[in-house]
Each structure stands twice: as C-alpha cells, then as structure tokens.
Design an enzyme around this catalytic site. Structure first.
Site, short mmCIF file in Angstrom:
data_model
loop_
_atom_site.label_atom_id
_atom_site.label_comp_id
_atom_site.label_asym_id
_atom_site.label_seq_id
_atom_site.Cartn_x
_atom_site.Cartn_y
_atom_site.Cartn_z
N ASP A 169 -5.41 8.44 -3.64
CA ASP A 169 -5.07 7.01 -3.58
C ASP A 169 -5.67 7.04 -2.12
O ASP A 169 -5.00 6.86 -1.24
CB ASP A 169 -3.44 6.84 -3.36
N CYS A 217 18.32 -15.16 21.97
CA CYS A 217 18.44 -16.16 23.15
C CYS A 217 18.31 -17.51 23.05
O CYS A 217 18.44 -18.50 23.90
CB CYS A 217 17.41 -15.70 24.36
N TYR A 235 -14.72 14.74 -5.85
CA TYR A 235 -14.48 15.16 -7.10
C TYR A 235 -15.51 14.67 -8.08
O TYR A 235 -15.48 15.17 -9.35
CB TYR A 235 -13.14 14.50 -7.51
N LYS A 258 -1.56 6.36 -14.56
CA LYS A 258 -1.01 5.79 -13.14
C LYS A 258 0.36 6.31 -13.28
O LYS A 258 1.27 6.12 -14.15
CB LYS A 258 -1.10 4.71 -12.78
N CYS A 281 14.32 -12.82 27.11
CA CYS A 281 15.12 -12.71 25.99
C CYS A 281 15.83 -11.18 26.33
O CYS A 281 14.86 -10.60 26.43
CB CYS A 281 14.39 -12.93 24.97
N CYS A 310 15.29 -18.25 18.45
CA CYS A 310 15.55 -16.78 18.50
C CYS A 310 17.26 -16.48 18.54
O CYS A 310 17.86 -17.07 19.01
CB CYS A 310 15.07 -16.35 20.25
N GLU A 318 -7.29 15.99 -13.46
CA GLU A 318 -7.31 15.99 -11.90
C GLU A 318 -6.59 15.04 -11.29
O GLU A 318 -6.19 13.99 -11.86
CB GLU A 318 -8.95 15.50 -11.47
N LYS A 325 -5.48 11.86 -9.03
CA LYS A 325 -5.95 10.57 -8.74
C LYS A 325 -5.57 10.31 -7.20
O LYS A 325 -4.36 10.33 -6.95
CB LYS A 325 -5.80 9.35 -9.49
N CYS A 370 9.21 -15.30 19.79
CA CYS A 370 10.10 -15.77 20.96
C CYS A 370 9.33 -15.90 22.32
O CYS A 370 8.75 -15.16 22.72
CB CYS A 370 11.47 -15.03 21.12
S1 IVH Z 1 -13.75 9.67 -11.22
C1 IVH Z 1 -16.99 6.83 -12.95
N1 IVH Z 1 -11.78 11.26 -10.29
O1 IVH Z 1 -10.33 5.88 -8.40
C2 IVH Z 1 -15.91 6.59 -12.03
N2 IVH Z 1 -12.17 8.86 -9.79
O2 IVH Z 1 -9.50 3.47 -9.74
C3 IVH Z 1 -15.52 7.91 -12.24
N3 IVH Z 1 -10.46 8.14 -7.76
O3 IVH Z 1 -13.17 4.69 -8.66
C4 IVH Z 1 -14.34 8.24 -10.82
N4 IVH Z 1 -9.29 10.16 -7.78
O4 IVH Z 1 -12.56 5.96 -6.44
C5 IVH Z 1 -12.55 9.83 -10.30
N5 IVH Z 1 -10.01 12.57 -9.58
C6 IVH Z 1 -10.81 11.41 -9.42
C7 IVH Z 1 -10.61 10.09 -8.50
C8 IVH Z 1 -11.02 9.03 -8.84
C9 IVH Z 1 -9.55 8.97 -7.26
C10 IVH Z 1 -10.88 6.81 -7.71
C11 IVH Z 1 -12.16 6.35 -7.77
C12 IVH Z 1 -12.33 5.65 -8.88
C13 IVH Z 1 -10.96 4.89 -8.57
C14 IVH Z 1 -10.58 3.98 -9.85
#
Ligand code: IVH
Length: 679
Positions: A127, A421, A235, A324, A441, A418, A123, A125, A436
């Site tokens: 941010d 000025c 998720y 990552k 200015c 500055c 899946e 991740k 400043c």
């Molecule tokens: S599963 C038991 N799935 O990233 C922990 N986390 O850096 C299971 N996050 O704590 C987390 N996308 O807040 C999971 N597809 C995803 C995610 C995800 C973002 C976050 C989540 C996690 C953190 C860890």
C-alpha cells in the site's frame, strides 16, 4: 434507462472527485473499500468513455506499437513536473474482496488458456505509491509516477536518496533497457515523526503513511524530500530489451534479488488456484511482520507466455488480480464529542468512544477531523459508529450505523465559540479548520507551553501536560517567560509536588537555558517553522536579535524557506511581546546567539555532504550530525556522486563499497574529528 444514465453520471462525478483527492492532493475522502464499491458499480453500468484507445500505429523506442493516450486510471500528474511516457503502460489491477470472485477469476483464465489448472505466484500488495524505474545500460535514468497510466511525472530527484535503491547495476546479464515497477512507502515510525513535527508547526496532519509518501514524492523541493525517509520495494516488469528475458514471474523476482534490488520477501509459487488461496491466507498471517504496509495479496499467472496470451483489458491485466484484505472495523457507541484547542488555536473535534479492541489496541478516542466531516457524515452523540484505523494506525469514525439510530438523537451542533475561552471562532479562507482567535485562551497557552517544553524543543524534563495544566489554571504561567520565574514555593503548591520533585523540575528548567539556539527558535512556535527551518535560521542569522531584523528577501534567500514561512517569521518578530521575550531570554542567560567559538569555526563544512556508516566511538550519530550541520555541512543517508566524504567506522558494508566504487573520499573517525576541530 434514464435513471441508469443519471446514476452513471453521478458515479462518474464522485469517482472523479475522489480520484482528484487521492491521486492529485494525496488526501483521500473515502476508504479504499468504499471507492472500490463505487468503481465496481460504475463499471457494471457500462461506462462509455473509459477505454484505452488501441494502438495508433506509431512505435516506441523498443519498436512496440504505441497506445493512444486515453487515461483509464486516476491521474497524479502535476503541472510543475516534467512528464515521461511509460514505454509499457502502468495499468491498474482488478480487485476482489471475496473467495468466490477469486475462483471465478481463475475459471475465466483457465477458459482463455484452455487449461484445467494454472501456475500462480502470490505476492503482498503493497500500500504505497506506484513508481516505475527506468534503467539504461544498468544506470537508473528515471523514476516516474504512474500519472494517468500512460504518462507519469518524473520524480527521480525526490527518491534518488532512498537508501536501498541501486542507481547503478553492474551485473553482466542486466538487460540494456528495463522498466521495473514497484512501490514507494514510508515506515510507521517515520510517518509519526513527520506528523508530530507538523503538529508542532500547526500544519494539517497526513491521514496515513501512503498519503505522506504521495505528498513527499511530489515535493517541489528535493532537499525537503531528502529529509523524509522513504523506502522502496519492487515487484513488476514493464518494458524490457532485449525481450524474452524472463519466462516466469518467479524467475524475474529471483533476478531482482540477484541484482540487489529490494524485492518483496513473500513470493509463493503454486500450481493451482486452491494453492494460491492457501497462500493468500498464509500471507495475511505474515504481513504484519513486513516493513511495508500491505492491504492485500496480488495473484499473478506465473508464466509470462501465458500472461501474454491472456492479455489486458482497458485498465488491468487479465492475468492478475488483487485480493484485498478487509481492514479491521468495529462498531461502538459514540459517547461524546469533545473539542480540542491547539497551540495556534486550531479547533479539532474528537470522538469519545465506548472502548473497543481494534487491530491490536484498545481504542477510546477517534479523530473526527473538522466540522465539515461531522456534518457530512451526520455524526450524532449517542450514535453507533463504525471505527477503522486509517492506514492501520490512526482510529477514525468511518460512518454512522443509521439503522440503529435512536429517534431522540439530535444533529451535533458545532460550537461557534471556543469551548475554553468563549471567543467567537473564525475560519480563514481555504482552510477547513475553525480557530480560536484568542492567544490568551488557556488551552492555547497550555499547548504553547507544552510545545516549548517538548523533547523536540527545549526538552524540559518533568514539565509535562498535567503540571502545565495546573500552572496555567493557577495563573503561575501565562507567558513562556513565566517558566523561568517559577519558585520552589509555587511548585510545592501543585498536586503531587514535594521537595524532591520541585527541585528536579527547577533543575531541568535551569538546564534548558543551555539548549542550542535552533531549539530556542523552534520552541517559540512560529507558525510553519519546524526543526529543520529552525536549524537553517540559527545557522544563517546566528542570533535571535539578527533573526528579528531579517527581511523577507533575507529569509527567502535560504534554500527551503518560502514566502509563507518568511511572512510568518516577520509577523512573529514584529509583535512587541516577542521583543520583550527575546530581551528576557537574553537576561536569563538563554542561548540567544551562537557561541563565539562557533563564530570562529564558521562554516568550514559549507556545502559538504557527509554520509556516516558504522558506529562512532566518541559521538552518537545525532551528535555527529549536529556538529556537521553547525559547521554548514549536511548529512545524507546514502552515498551518491554528490557525497563529499564517507565517515566510516568500519571498512565493510554497502556504503563503503559504493563510496569506493564512486571514488568518494573515505575518512576514519579520527580524521573526521581532526576535520571538525580545525575550525
Ligand atoms: S502488479 C499491470 N504487484 O497496486 C499491473 N501491483 O491497485 C500490475 N501494487 O497498479 C501490477 N503491490 O501500483 C502488482 N505485488 C504487486 C503490487 C502491486 C502493489 C500496486 C500497483 C498496482 C496497484 C493496483
């Protein structure tokens, strides 16, 4: 041994500091990668006190044994929020940045589960900011932050308005109690909109959408949170009753979709680690098309039974790992550091770079934030530097390539005066930026006029940066009022001006006199007063003259206006120059008060909350919002129990269905016009 212990202590201190900055203040001090490296080093030194205490024998509401409260992840909890103990803790994820480590993770799992190959799902991740949604009998009863993993802050009021977040799920097979885990995020456009508003208000800018999201979910004023468009994607599964509901993560994902919850669009189920590795690559190619920011892939064991066998360590599940993606970085030459002076005198150092291609655009400028940042990183003109786009948007200088530094380079000496000025710079206690002090200015004057004329304020076409710069340099415009005294002859002296361009500019200046009172208030550039506060001030005080007389308690009586803003408004109007300016605007025919018609209309929609859906044929959405607000009403993006009316251009759609379900009055476009014209 002693050295190791010293390093461990040092790392512990650093991680604590960075955790505090990231989780509590939503202002990270290092990149995720730098943080992860330190965390890994710390973990490898065998920390002594970061273990989750095991079950203390008590039971939670699902009859599970409860864990002792020993936090292992950062802590975002704030005193001002009520907290809630998660039924199932919100753990973190182990991270990896390389292929070998990923296959080692698979090897470990295969050994635990005594299998040759394992089924995974891959899946994105996301941010964003982690959230746990608790539904009881299908009703969303609570939204909480991760907190320390065990106990989080209740933030329901700040996210309940999210458009695609169902507050009630009526599906017959919905569990009686479930914790659904997800991520709150903000789209880039919304991030840019809010940051440019903050820039106009002279406030610190958010580094990236994640920080702004974290700041928004922790706002003490839900009304302000509602003004910012947050989004959500889910998720993960926390506690669930009855248990044994799902046998795989893919099945859980499918159920989320069926129940109408916003899920990730990429979920690839594979039957082996090499299949997962291929899916990670595929995800990296796709991820820029998603509405949410992604910084990696999460690889999870698909079978929930296998997840349970694998179990968790103190801080993360053994059955999942985050891979990552490296955020793109480039090395380039720092050619110069220039100093910018803002509208309120804020001094910002900017790196001028040898242009370099970075994450889809050519970058020649990058932020250096402030003097402290320059000395902390010891950035010197002539250095080779590494630049990265923070949150994938704003370029930043991450670090200096010290190995390539030439001996002759000298530390950057931040100016004490500055650059424009030459006034001596000052710093207010608690602020990081130098300022400043000279309101005359030239750079401050230019920035003030640019702000006055900008689209969000008086919206004066043809009065852009280069015209303003010439006007100020030739002393044709110093005060805001000077704009309205410009003559055609003066404009014709400017570079690039001819008959037609001079006429066009004079016409737009003249037209700006018709702008609404709130725009005029906003364009004055009162510190901390942005668009929404200006609208409130115009609605309540109805004229610049009355606003100028307002006391602190008059001002703080308005929802959303606090002590700092009130003081700023008062000191702005105490200034004699402001009094002169108001008189001038009045004489020139600017809208210094609401028109009589508006007085008669009065606040007939006071306290009413409207939701608009479908296109209107006579007004644009912005015009409709403006009308509603002028009459004291408010517009919300989603239908809830609190909605007073749904104005519907069509009789379909999710808002329409929800309003029907909640018995909210649904009115047609013409009924809406009748309503607003009655005043
Ligand atoms: S599963 C038991 N799935 O990233 C922990 N986390 O850096 C299971 N996050 O704590 C987390 N996308 O807040 C999971 N597809 C995803 C995610 C995800 C973002 C976050 C989540 C996690 C953190 C860890």
């Amino acid at each position: 041994m002693k050295d190791l212990e010293r390093r461990r202590k040092e790392l512990e201190g650093l991680l604590k500091k960075y955790d505090e900055a990231y989780y509590r203040n939503a202002k990270p001090e290092v990149s995720d990668q730098q943080y992860d490296r330190l965390r890994q080093e710390f973990d490898s030194l065998g920390s002594q006190d970061d273990m989750l205490g095991l079950f203390a024998g008590e039971e939670d509401q699902l009859g599970n044994e409860k864990r002792e409260l020993v936090p292992v992840v950062g802590d975002d909890r704030l005193e001002e929020f009520e907290s809630h103990i998660h039924i199932s803790p919100m753990l973190s994820l182990d991270n990896t940045y390389d292929e070998e480590e990923f296959f080692e993770f698979n090897k470990r799992l295969c050994k635990i589960l005594e299998k040759e190959e394992l089924p995974y799902v891959v899946e994105p991740k996301i941010d964003g900011v982690a959230v746990s949604l608790t539904y009881e009998q299908g009703v969303l009863v609570k939204a909480t932050t991760r907190g320390n993993g065990i106990e989080g802050d209740i933030i329901t009021q700040n996210i309940i308005h999210i458009q695609n977040l169902p507050t009630k799920i009526t599906s017959a097979n919905f569990p009686s109690l479930i914790e659904i885990r997800g991520e709150i995020f903000m789209a880039h456009d919304e991030f840019n909109r809010i940051n440019s508003e903050r820039e106009n208000e002279g406030l610190d800018l958010y580094a990236n959408p994640r920080n702004l999201t974290a700041g928004t979910v922790k706002l003490l004023d839900p009304k302000e949170a509602r003004r910012r468009k947050l989004e959500i994607v889910v998720y993960g599964l926390g506690a669930c009753h009855p248990s044994g509901y799902f046998s795989t993560q893919s099945q859980f994902h499918h159920s989320l979709k069926v129940w109408g919850l916003p899920t990730v669009e990429f979920l690839q189920a594979v039957s082996s680690a090499s299949g997962a590795w291929a899916a990670i690559g595929h995800l990296d190619e796709q991820r820029n098309n998603y509405s949410y920011p992604t910084d990696g892939a999460v690889i999870k064991l698909d079978s929930i039974e296998m997840q349970q066998v694998a179990g968790t360590t103190a801080k993360a599940p053994r059955w999942a790992i985050a891979y990552k993606f490296e955020s793109e970085r480039q090395q380039t030459l720092l050619e110069n550091i220039i100093i910018q002076v803002g509208r309120t005198g804020t001094i910002t150092p900017v790196a001028c770079l040898k242009p370099v291609q970075l994450a889809g655009s050519l970058v020649s400028r990058a932020s250096l934030h402030n003097a402290d940042e320059i000395s902390r990183k010891d950035v010197r003109i002539g250095d080779q530097v590494i630049v990265e786009k923070a949150g994938e948007i704003i370029p930043q200088v991450v670090e200096v390539v010290l190995s390539e530094r030439e001996h002759s380079l000298v530390p950057f000496s931040f100016p004490s005066v500055c650059p424009e000025c030459e006034s001596e710079l000052f710093k207010t206690e608690g602020e990081t930026a130098w300022r400043c002090p000279n309101s005359l200015c030239p750079d401050q004057i230019k920035a003030r006029i640019e702000y006055f004329a900008s689209r969000g304020c008086m919206n004066i076409d043809h009065l852009g940066e280069s015209v303003i710069s010439q006007l100020v340099d030739r002393s044709l415009a110093i005060k805001l009022s000077d704009i309205y005294n410009l003559s055609k002859d003066q404009l014709l002296q400017l570079d690039g001006f001819a008959e037609k361009s001079a006429d066009n500019l004079l016409l737009s200046i003249e037209k700006s006199k018709e702008q609404d009172l709130w725009r005029l208030i906003c364009s004055l550039g009162i510190k901390h007063v942005g668009v929404s506060a200006s609208k409130d001030l115009a609605r309540v005080f109805r004229s610049l003259h009355t606003l100028a007389q307002a006391t602190e308690s008059d001002l703080t009586a308005i929802e959303g206006i606090g002590g700092i803003m009130a003081k700023s408004v008062i000191s702005f109007f105490e200034d004699n120059a402001t009094q002169d300016l108001i008189r001038f605007f009045k004489d020139q025919g600017l809208q210094v008060e609401l028109p009589i018609a508006d007085l008669e209309l009065d606040l007939i929609l006071d306290g009413k909350i409207f939701v608009l859906t479908g296109a209107l044929s006579e007004l644009t959405r912005d015009q409709a919002v403006e009308k509603i607000e002028a009459l004291g009403g408010r517009v919300s993006s989603s239908v809830s129990k609190k909605t007073s009316f749904l104005v519907s251009g069509s009789s379909t759609g999710s808002k329409f269905n929800k309003a029907e379900k909640l018995n909210i009055p649904i009115i047609s476009e013409s009924e809406f016009y009748d309503m607003i014209q009655k005043g």
